[in-house]
Each structure stands twice: as structure tokens, then as C-alpha cells.
Enzyme design. Structure first.
Site, PDB file in Angstrom:
ATOM      1  N   CYS A  99       0.806  -1.227   0.000  1.00 48.50           N
ATOM      2  CA  CYS A  99       0.000   0.000   0.000  1.00 48.50           C
ATOM      3  C   CYS A  99       0.838   1.277   0.000  1.00 48.50           C
ATOM      4  O   CYS A  99       0.308   2.363  -0.219  1.00 48.50           O
ATOM      5  CB  CYS A  99      -0.959  -0.004   1.190  1.00 48.50           C
ATOM      6  SG  CYS A  99      -2.174  -1.340   1.120  1.00 48.50           S
ATOM      7  N   ASN A 152     -10.102  -0.007  -0.200  1.00 48.36           N
ATOM      8  CA  ASN A 152      -8.645   0.030  -0.175  1.00 48.36           C
ATOM      9  C   ASN A 152      -8.124  -0.532  -1.497  1.00 48.36           C
ATOM     10  O   ASN A 152      -8.194  -1.734  -1.745  1.00 48.36           O
ATOM     11  CB  ASN A 152      -8.126  -0.793   1.006  1.00 48.36           C
ATOM     12  CG  ASN A 152      -6.610  -0.753   1.137  1.00 48.36           C
ATOM     13  OD1 ASN A 152      -5.902  -0.343   0.225  1.00 48.36           O
ATOM     14  ND2 ASN A 152      -6.103  -1.210   2.273  1.00 48.36           N
ATOM     15  N   HIS A 178      -3.195   7.208   2.913  1.00 51.66           N
ATOM     16  CA  HIS A 178      -3.588   5.952   2.279  1.00 51.66           C
ATOM     17  C   HIS A 178      -4.993   5.587   2.730  1.00 51.66           C
ATOM     18  O   HIS A 178      -5.295   5.548   3.931  1.00 51.66           O
ATOM     19  CB  HIS A 178      -2.600   4.852   2.660  1.00 51.66           C
ATOM     20  CG  HIS A 178      -3.077   3.479   2.340  1.00 51.66           C
ATOM     21  ND1 HIS A 178      -3.513   3.113   1.087  1.00 51.66           N
ATOM     22  CD2 HIS A 178      -3.207   2.374   3.119  1.00 51.66           C
ATOM     23  CE1 HIS A 178      -3.881   1.843   1.102  1.00 51.66           C
ATOM     24  NE2 HIS A 178      -3.709   1.369   2.327  1.00 51.66           N
TER      25      HIS A 178
END
Length: 353
Positions: A136, A308, A278
Site C-alpha cells: 500500500c 482500499n 492511504h
């Protein structure tokens, strides 16, 4: 998925090596284009609730997510990367690039990397092209690599892509991960420029903690447990995440990393116009914002619509942030590895595509 824009981009930007400008040493990386692409299929909480022991309220309360995008079978990270990359180049006014970097943890195949094929499909022959795997944090790591290439004089213009098609690696019966992840891609074009220009990437902080690699991992598929030799259980090919421990590690790492780049840039928290973290979990983003002292109205969140998307979340959020020229932006990410990274910049005059 339509690739008309990518094909048009290929025709517009294909150039010979001799036409590429010579890079300047010690230049700063300046953002001049932004493009995104997500699959058209929308998967709502209600749809997932029909096969999982969950509900729309449960998912929204714990994650902030209401829907996400799923790539259709046969649509790969390369496909999403190519479309987002073409749009970023169009946003930057067209032209050539000297390098393509793809931040991804879901490459099309174990080898070769995804970036060379993306470069080829975009009509960028013979350029440097490679993948960055930081889960990520992949986009921030890729952006840092691009800034390094520009500062070293290796490249004068770089296409940076964050893209992941994670859904094939998510156990559809695991409520802890099935409701969280989606697919998407985002890209920026950065060029050599001056450190005081709008869009110039400021100080960068990167870090890792390999002792906690197991908190987010896919156990099988690599050299430790390859498919043919060891015949690992099917579940070992799905992403595993210890959500509670990830939460515990993510917040202090993101806060410390963010504060470090703010200090190095000489910015105070009050200078920040937009905080783009994020997009993993609304609770994490709120906790990081609270600890840094960034007001809620300056925090960018679009995970309610995308979930996500791993390396794609930050460029997707930048596209949705409603940014104005010269606004000061802080980005920070945390992911498997464990990895984390942050940087700052002022927003340039551009229109995302």
C-alpha cells in the site's frame, strides 16, 4: 475495458530516442499530470452481505466503506495501469517520458515486471521501466524513485503509476478482508524542474519494519512456497491481514513519517491545506489526522466509494481532493512489509484526466 484513450496516447507520444531531451542533474521532480482509472463494476456492501456474515452498517461503521470497484475476469493490473498512465500523460499535455515506474503488489505475472509492457502499450519504446513492490506504500515509493532518477540526471520526465487488482487474491469468505479491498489505478507525470515550483516534490521519508512482515502477507506463490513444488493449501494464496495489529502499527508510523517531512520542509501543521493518507480505513485516517492536529475539513477521504485499492489509493484521492493551485498537500501511506512513506508538495495548475 476500452483502451481508446491509451491507443490515442500511443499515437501522440511515440518518439525516437533522439527526440528525448537531455535530463538535468540535481533537478526536482515536479508533478505536471494526473490520471486515474477504476473498473466500471461497483460492488456494494449489500451485495457482499448476501454471502458474508455482515451488513452494510457493520462495514460502514468499522471501515467507512460503502462500495468498491472489482475488475472483471481477465482485466489485469497492466490494463488499469495503461489506462491511468495514458490519462496522466494527456493531463500533462502529452509528450514523451524517459521512464515508467509501476508501484504494485499484484503484477500480471511473477516475471517479467508490469512496467515494461505498460511502457510499450503507451508507445514509449526503449525507456527505463520497472515495478516497485511496497504494497500500500507502493505509490509513495515509486514517486521517490522517480524523484531520484530526475535528481541524478537519469530521466527528465517519469510516469509514476500506483495500481492493483487485489480482488483475485482476497478470500471471498473472509469478512475481515473481503469487505475492504477493491481494484484501481492512478498515475502522475513528473518532470525535471525547480524546487520552488508548484508541484515540486518536497522532502521524502521512507521506512520499513521487516520483523512484522506477517501482519499483511500472501503466504504462497513466491520462492518460499511455489505452487508446483510444495502444493500449499488454497487459502495460502489469499491475502492475510491482522487488522488489529496493522491498526496499532499504522497510526504511529504514519504520524511520525508525516511529521518528519513537515519538519524538513519547514511547514507547520497549520500550513497543510489537504491531508491525503492511504485510504485503508476511516478510523486510521481520523486517528492520524487527530494526532497531527489536522482539522477534519482538510482530510481527504474517498474510500467510501473505492475501498482500499492498495498502491492506487493516494493518486485516486488526489484526483478527488478538489485541489487548487498552490495548496499545500501532505501525503502519507502505510502497508505490508511493513512499509511506510510520506512527502509534501504544493499543488500545480493541472486538470486530472
Amino acid at each position: 475495458m476500452a483502451h481508446s484513450l491509451a491507443r490515442t496516447c500511443l499515437q501522440e507520444i511515440a518518439v525516437t530516442d533522439a527526440q528525448r531531451p537531455r535530463p538535468r542533474r540535481h533537478a526536482s521532480a515536479v508533478i505536471e499530470g494526473l490520471g486515474t482509472w477504476v473498473p466500471p463494476r461497483v460492488v456494494t456492501n449489500e451485495e457482499l452481505a448476501r454471502r458474508l456474515d455482515t451488513s452494510d452498517q457493520w462495514v460502514r461503521t468499522r471501515t467507512g466503506i460503502t462500495e468498491r470497484r472489482f475488475a472483471d475476469p481477465g482485466v489485469s493490473t497492466m490494463d488499469l495501469s495503461t489506462e491511468a498512465g495514458a490519462r496522466a500523460i494527456k493531463s500533462a499535455g502529452g509528450g514523451e517520458c524517459d521512464a515508467v515506474i509501476v508501484g504494485t503488489t499484484t503484477p500480471d505475472r511473477m516475471l517479467p515486471g508490469t512496467a515494461p509492457e505498460v511502457a510499450s502499450r503507451l508507445g514509449l519504446p526503449n525507456v527505463a521501466a520497472f515495478d516497485v513492490q511496497a504494497v500500500c506504500t507502493g505509490f509513495v515509493y515509486a514517486l521517490a524513485n522517480a524523484a531520484g532518477l530526475i535528481a541524478a540526471g537519469v530521466a527528465g520526465r517519469v510516469l509514476v503509476i500506483g495500481a492493483d487488482v487485489l480482488t483475485p487474491f482476497i478470500n471471498p469468505e473472509d469478512r475481515g478482508t473481503a469487505v475492504i479491498f477493491g481494484d484501481g489505478a492512478g498515475a502522475v507525470v513528473v518532470r525535471a524542474g525547480q524546487p520552488d515550483e508548484p508541484g515540486a516534490v518536497g522532502p521524502v521519508d521512507l521506512g520499513s519494519d521487516g520483523e512484522n512482515w506477517a501482519l499483511i502477507n500472501v503466504p504462497a506463490g513466491g520462492s518460499r512456497a511455489p505452487t508446483a513444488r510444495d502444493n500449499p493449501p488454497r487459502d495460502d494464496f489469499y491475502l492475510y491481514m491482522d487488522g488489529r495489529e496493522v491498526y496499532r502499527h499504522a497510526i504511529p508510523r504514519m504520524v511520525a513519517s508525516s511529521q518528519k517531512v513537515l519538519d524538513e520542509a519547514g511547514w507547520s501543521v497549520g500550513d497543510i491545506d489537504r491531508f491525503v493518507g492511504h485510504q485503508a480505513n476511516a478510523r486510521i485516517l481520523d486517528a492520524v489526522g487527530d494526532r497531527l492536529g489536522i482539522p477534519a475539513d482538510r482530510r481527504v477521504m474517498n474510500l467510501d466509494r473505492y475501498g482500499n485499492t492498495a498502491a492506487a489509493t493516494i493518486p485516486l484521492a488526489l484526483a478527488d481532493a478538489g485541489l487548487s493551485v498552490n495548496q499545500r498537500v501532505l501525503i502519507t501511506a502505510f502497508g505490508g512489509g511493513l512499509t511506510w512513506g510520506s512527502t509534501v508538495f504544493t499543488w500545480p495548475d493541472l486538470t486530472s484526466a
